[in-house]
Design an enzyme around this catalytic site. Structure first.
Site, mmCIF file in Angstrom:
data_model
loop_
_atom_site.group_PDB
_atom_site.id
_atom_site.type_symbol
_atom_site.label_atom_id
_atom_site.label_comp_id
_atom_site.label_asym_id
_atom_site.label_seq_id
_atom_site.Cartn_x
_atom_site.Cartn_y
_atom_site.Cartn_z
ATOM 1 N N GLU A 50 0.817 -1.215 0.000
ATOM 2 C CA GLU A 50 0.000 0.000 0.000
ATOM 3 C C GLU A 50 0.853 1.269 0.000
ATOM 4 O O GLU A 50 0.452 2.273 -0.591
ATOM 5 C CB GLU A 50 -0.940 0.018 1.211
ATOM 6 C CG GLU A 50 -2.059 -1.009 1.138
ATOM 7 C CD GLU A 50 -1.699 -2.333 1.779
ATOM 8 O OE1 GLU A 50 -2.585 -3.201 1.896
ATOM 9 O OE2 GLU A 50 -0.508 -2.509 2.159
ATOM 10 N N LYS A 162 -17.561 -0.726 5.117
ATOM 11 C CA LYS A 162 -17.927 -1.711 4.105
ATOM 12 C C LYS A 162 -19.423 -1.722 3.834
ATOM 13 O O LYS A 162 -19.860 -1.864 2.684
ATOM 14 C CB LYS A 162 -17.460 -3.104 4.533
ATOM 15 C CG LYS A 162 -17.670 -4.163 3.451
ATOM 16 C CD LYS A 162 -17.056 -5.491 3.805
ATOM 17 C CE LYS A 162 -17.250 -6.487 2.664
ATOM 18 N NZ LYS A 162 -16.647 -7.808 2.968
#
Length: 555
Positions: A50, A162
């Site tokens: 990342e 989410k």
């Protein structure tokens, strides 16, 4: 139309003209990655880590002038972006980082892979958002991009649970119009700047990173033509003024040229444009430009008199400010100050790099030969340390956005990720000037450049030590080389080949040109491992606490 939150995110990115996302998938962003199947116009570059995604988004933004976008999952995925976000923040890079978050019912319960990423990144973002309702997504994403690229640019983070990415909402598309900067520039400030310039006999222009952001090269050249004065740059300003110009003195500050630092010391007016007067420029702030008045031009009012007191200033975009000043200034004739600067520049330029063919590789020779072979038409990224300084000295930068480096944070491991982003954004060959210490922090991104066959060439100046830290130990710590001699026995050619890239080795100056030609000709990623003596130094250097006129040259 009714869409999931994930589709809304991607539709909004399309509105903003986003064509590339750099990221790494995980549970909290699975809905977004699933929705990407329906958006073939948005490339998703899968990095190896990342942090590499954040640096790639940063490099993309610096090379193109557009907003870079990176995407990571919650928890460690999000925290792995932090160094890249801080790097972008310190150098005013427009970037939007999107992170997944655990579902809203689990927030605040120490759930699996939960972190307060908005709290963590608050000091290193221009703004950040924690989304809790799908209805808020379109407005937040649009605001994030507006904030990232307006005024003084910077990174913005959007944290999305989410369940929000899976919820549905009636999305309505909008056409995003590019807003011109119409902010008012004070006529009183312009008048004060004109008076300061007219009163000066020995002005010097300092070009900072804001000049690259503003794409102000042409108006800076017009401004210099009127003043007939020397021009130096900070590290972040390289490329915003043509390095071939006969009045270009080079870098200023700790690793600046003798010409730049002497011009600052002799000047009666320092015109700083888009520069923050960092300690690497001023060294001892109390003695910096002690004979000169300071005219500071910057878009961010908070920078004025923060480090060096300004006698006059203009707040506004560099390009627009200079257009106003150019309309009010009459051209000067060349004068004694011009001749003085010419003399210093010519003296600096007379110091050619002399190499013995069979000696270990001279880093400046590599950079000068690279400039010759590319004819200056290349994008250069760097890691941090001696390699970074050699890259400023050996290569001439003639165009904006062609020198990409971590100036404010000094992030080792930055250059390779940035090269990926720059190469994708510009669709051209990019050279990452690296030291072996920095490259070991990000060499896993070889998997990325091989997968996408990106023409990224690693120019590895391999001295088997942490060069800049060891240099300081040599000069200022009585040669106590504590933890800076690596002795890793790493074969970088084999590492390159193991990932599927081309590996080339050059042990002497005689092998440099052929190695570079081979790297340039190869259609794909390359690592060129240049053997550099561990005692090679990046000079000149101003000792800590000293005035910039007191340079160690070690000639």
């Amino acid at each position: 139309m009714e869409c999931t939150g994930s589709r809304i995110i991607l539709e909004c990115l399309k509105e903003q003209g986003v064509d590339t996302i750099f990221g790494y998938p995980g549970g909290a962003v699975l809905n977004i990655y699933d929705a990407l199947y329906s958006f073939p116009d948005i490339k998703c570059i899968l990095t190896s880590h990342e942090q590499g995604a954040a640096h790639a988004a940063d490099g993309y933004a610096r090379a193109t002038g557009k907003v870079g976008v990176c995407l990571a999952t919650s928890g460690p995925g999000a925290t792995n972006l932090v160094t890249g976000i801080a790097t972008a923040y310190m150098d005013s890079v427009p970037m939007v980082a999107i992170t997944g978050q655990v579902a809203t019912p689990f927030i605040g319960k120490d759930s699996f892979q939960e972190v307060d990423i908005t709290g963590i990144t608050m000091p290193i973002t221009k703004h950040n958002f924690s989304v809790r309702r799908v209805e808020d997504l379109p407005d937040i994403i649009r605001r994030a991009f507006a904030i990232a690229k307006s005024g003084r640019p910077g990174p913005v983070l959007i944290d999305i649970p989410k369940d929000v990415t899976g919820a549905k909402y009636d999305y309505k598309s909008v056409v995003i119009e590019e807003k011109k900067d119409n902010s008012e520039i004070s006529e009183n400030e312009i008048k004060g700047a004109v008076e300061a310039i007219k009163e000066s006999k020995k002005p010097v222009i300092v070009v900072g990173g804001g000049c690259n952001i503003s794409d102000a090269k042409e108006v800076i050249q017009e401004f210099q033509n009127k003043l007939k004065c020397p021009v130096c740059t900070t590290m972040m300003g390289l490329g915003a003024f043509d390095g071939r110009n006969p009045m270009f003195t080079g870098l200023v500050g700790m690793h600046g040229t003798s010409a730049s630092n002497k011009c600052i010391c002799e000047s009666d007016l320092v015109i700083a444009m888009g520069a923050r007067f960092s300690d690497r420029v001023t060294s001892n702030a109390k003695t910096f430009a002690k004979n000169a008045k300071i005219l500071h031009i910057d878009i961010d009012e908070a920078e004025v008199s923060k480090n060096i007191k300004a006698d006059s200033f203009v707040i506004g975009d560099i390009k627009r400010v200079l257009e106003k000043l150019n309309n009010k200034l009459e051209a000067r004739e060349e004068n004694e100050w011009t001749k003085f600067a010419y003399g210093l520049i010519n003296k600096d330029n007379s110091k050619s790099v002399r190499v013995e063919p069979e000696e270990s590789v001279n880093p400046l020779y590599v950079l000068k030969k690279l400039y010759e072979l590319t004819e200056g038409d290349a994008v250069i990224t760097t890691e941090v340390g001696q390699n970074q300084i050699w890259a400023t000295q050996g290569y001439l930068y003639t165009k904006p956005r062609t020198f990409i480096t971590s100036g404010g944070l000094g992030t080792m491991g930055y250059g390779f990720g940035a090269a990926i982003g720059a190469s994708v954004g510009k669709n051209k060959m990019v050279f990452d000037i690296a030291g072996d210490g920095s490259f070991r922090m990000n060499c896993n991104e070889l998997a990325t450049v091989v997968r996408y066959n990106l023409p990224v060439k690693i120019i590895l100046l391999n001295n088997s030590v942490l060069g800049m830290v060891r240099q300081w130990q040599d000069l200022f710590y009585e040669k106590r080389f504590s933890s800076t001699t690596l002795e890793r026995q790493t074969d970088f050619v084999k590492i390159a080949e193991g990932y599927g890239a081309l590996g080339i080795r050059a042990n002497t100056n005689a092998e440099v040109e052929e190695a570079l030609k081979k790297a340039i000709a190869y259609d794909g990623p390359v690592v060129v491992d240049f053997y550099v003596d561990k005692d090679a130094m990046a000079t000149p250097i101003v000792p800590p606490g000293a005035s910039i006129e007191n340079m160690l040259t070690l000639d």
